[in-house]
Scaffold this motif. Sequence first.
Motif, PDB file in Angstrom:
ATOM      1  N   GLN A  19       0.857  -1.179   0.000  1.00  0.00           N
ATOM      2  CA  GLN A  19       0.000   0.000   0.000  1.00  0.00           C
ATOM      3  C   GLN A  19       0.897   1.234   0.000  1.00  0.00           C
ATOM      4  O   GLN A  19       1.773   1.367   0.871  1.00  0.00           O
ATOM      5  N   LEU A  20       0.690   2.112  -0.982  1.00  0.00           N
ATOM      6  CA  LEU A  20       1.487   3.334  -1.028  1.00  0.00           C
ATOM      7  C   LEU A  20       1.228   4.172   0.211  1.00  0.00           C
ATOM      8  O   LEU A  20       0.093   4.260   0.691  1.00  0.00           O
ATOM      9  N   LEU A  21       2.282   4.777   0.737  1.00  0.00           N
ATOM     10  CA  LEU A  21       2.168   5.653   1.891  1.00  0.00           C
ATOM     11  C   LEU A  21       1.908   7.070   1.387  1.00  0.00           C
ATOM     12  O   LEU A  21       2.698   7.590   0.589  1.00  0.00           O
ATOM     13  N   PRO A  22       0.816   7.696   1.801  1.00  0.00           N
ATOM     14  CA  PRO A  22       0.453   9.015   1.272  1.00  0.00           C
ATOM     15  C   PRO A  22       1.437  10.103   1.681  1.00  0.00           C
ATOM     16  O   PRO A  22       2.043  10.042   2.754  1.00  0.00           O
ATOM     17  N   GLY A  23       1.581  11.074   0.792  1.00  0.00           N
ATOM     18  CA  GLY A  23       2.379  12.256   1.089  1.00  0.00           C
ATOM     19  C   GLY A  23       3.880  12.041   1.087  1.00  0.00           C
ATOM     20  O   GLY A  23       4.613  12.857   1.622  1.00  0.00           O
ATOM     21  N   ARG A  24       4.350  10.969   0.502  1.00  0.00           N
ATOM     22  CA  ARG A  24       5.780  10.680   0.497  1.00  0.00           C
ATOM     23  C   ARG A  24       6.384  10.981  -0.867  1.00  0.00           C
ATOM     24  O   ARG A  24       5.834  10.638  -1.899  1.00  0.00           O
ATOM     25  N   ALA A  25       7.518  11.653  -0.852  1.00  0.00           N
ATOM     26  CA  ALA A  25       8.289  11.882  -2.066  1.00  0.00           C
ATOM     27  C   ALA A  25       9.746  11.697  -1.687  1.00  0.00           C
ATOM     28  O   ALA A  25      10.230  12.395  -0.797  1.00  0.00           O
ATOM     29  N   PRO A  26      10.422  10.743  -2.268  1.00  0.00           N
ATOM     30  CA  PRO A  26      10.011   9.821  -3.329  1.00  0.00           C
ATOM     31  C   PRO A  26       8.959   8.834  -2.823  1.00  0.00           C
ATOM     32  O   PRO A  26       8.731   8.732  -1.610  1.00  0.00           O
ATOM     33  N   PRO A  27       8.329   8.100  -3.760  1.00  0.00           N
ATOM     34  CA  PRO A  27       7.281   7.165  -3.364  1.00  0.00           C
ATOM     35  C   PRO A  27       7.772   6.147  -2.337  1.00  0.00           C
ATOM     36  O   PRO A  27       8.917   5.698  -2.374  1.00  0.00           O
ATOM     37  N   ALA A  28       6.873   5.811  -1.422  1.00  0.00           N
ATOM     38  CA  ALA A  28       7.158   4.812  -0.399  1.00  0.00           C
ATOM     39  C   ALA A  28       5.916   3.943  -0.230  1.00  0.00           C
ATOM     40  O   ALA A  28       4.804   4.374  -0.531  1.00  0.00           O
ATOM     41  N   VAL A  47       6.780  -4.004   6.193  1.00  0.00           N
ATOM     42  CA  VAL A  47       8.108  -3.631   5.717  1.00  0.00           C
ATOM     43  C   VAL A  47       7.910  -2.374   4.877  1.00  0.00           C
ATOM     44  O   VAL A  47       7.225  -2.400   3.859  1.00  0.00           O
ATOM     45  N   HIS A  48       8.465  -1.266   5.344  1.00  0.00           N
ATOM     46  CA  HIS A  48       8.334   0.000   4.630  1.00  0.00           C
ATOM     47  C   HIS A  48       9.497   0.122   3.651  1.00  0.00           C
ATOM     48  O   HIS A  48      10.653  -0.048   4.043  1.00  0.00           O
ATOM     49  N   VAL A  49       9.162   0.397   2.403  1.00  0.00           N
ATOM     50  CA  VAL A  49      10.180   0.532   1.359  1.00  0.00           C
ATOM     51  C   VAL A  49      10.049   1.891   0.699  1.00  0.00           C
ATOM     52  O   VAL A  49       8.969   2.484   0.672  1.00  0.00           O
ATOM     53  N   VAL A  50      11.156   2.378   0.183  1.00  0.00           N
ATOM     54  CA  VAL A  50      11.176   3.675  -0.495  1.00  0.00           C
ATOM     55  C   VAL A  50      11.911   3.506  -1.819  1.00  0.00           C
ATOM     56  O   VAL A  50      12.883   2.755  -1.917  1.00  0.00           O
ATOM     57  N   LEU A  51      11.428   4.192  -2.836  1.00  0.00           N
ATOM     58  CA  LEU A  51      12.024   4.122  -4.167  1.00  0.00           C
ATOM     59  C   LEU A  51      13.216   5.078  -4.231  1.00  0.00           C
ATOM     60  O   LEU A  51      13.080   6.277  -3.982  1.00  0.00           O
ATOM     61  N   TRP A  57      13.831  -0.380  -4.991  1.00  0.00           N
ATOM     62  CA  TRP A  57      13.129  -0.246  -3.723  1.00  0.00           C
ATOM     63  C   TRP A  57      14.073  -0.634  -2.596  1.00  0.00           C
ATOM     64  O   TRP A  57      14.696  -1.685  -2.633  1.00  0.00           O
ATOM     65  N   ARG A  58      14.183   0.219  -1.586  1.00  0.00           N
ATOM     66  CA  ARG A  58      15.076  -0.003  -0.443  1.00  0.00           C
ATOM     67  C   ARG A  58      14.255  -0.087   0.833  1.00  0.00           C
ATOM     68  O   ARG A  58      13.289   0.667   1.010  1.00  0.00           O
ATOM     69  N   VAL A  59      14.626  -0.993   1.726  1.00  0.00           N
ATOM     70  CA  VAL A  59      13.930  -1.120   3.005  1.00  0.00           C
ATOM     71  C   VAL A  59      14.256   0.084   3.870  1.00  0.00           C
ATOM     72  O   VAL A  59      15.421   0.431   4.073  1.00  0.00           O
TER      73      VAL A  59
END
Length: 78
Positions: A19-28, A47-51, A57-59
Motif C-alpha cells: 500500500q502506497l504511503l500518502p504524502g511521500r516523495a520519493p514514493p514509499a 516492511v516499509h520501502v522507499v524508491l 526499492w530499499r527497506v
Amino acid sequence: MELIRRVADHDDATIGPAQLLPGRAPPAARVSVDLQRGDRRYLDVGVHVVLDVTGEWRVERIELERITAAAGAPRPAP
C-alpha cells in the motif's frame, strides 16, 4: 544491525499486498509480510520501502514490534 537480524530471522516468508504511503516523495509503500519461524507465525509484519533515485526499492523500516509483541516481549514506552 545484529539485533534487527535476530528479531526478523525467519524460516519462510509470504509477501502480501503493498500500500502506497500518502504524502511521500520519493514514493514509499508498506508491504505486508507474513513470517514463519518454527511453529510460530507472525502475520502482517510491515516492511516499509522507499524508491531510490536508481529505481530500486530499499527497506526503510521493519515493524519489529509486530514480532516482539507477539512473542510476549514488553512493548517500549510511547
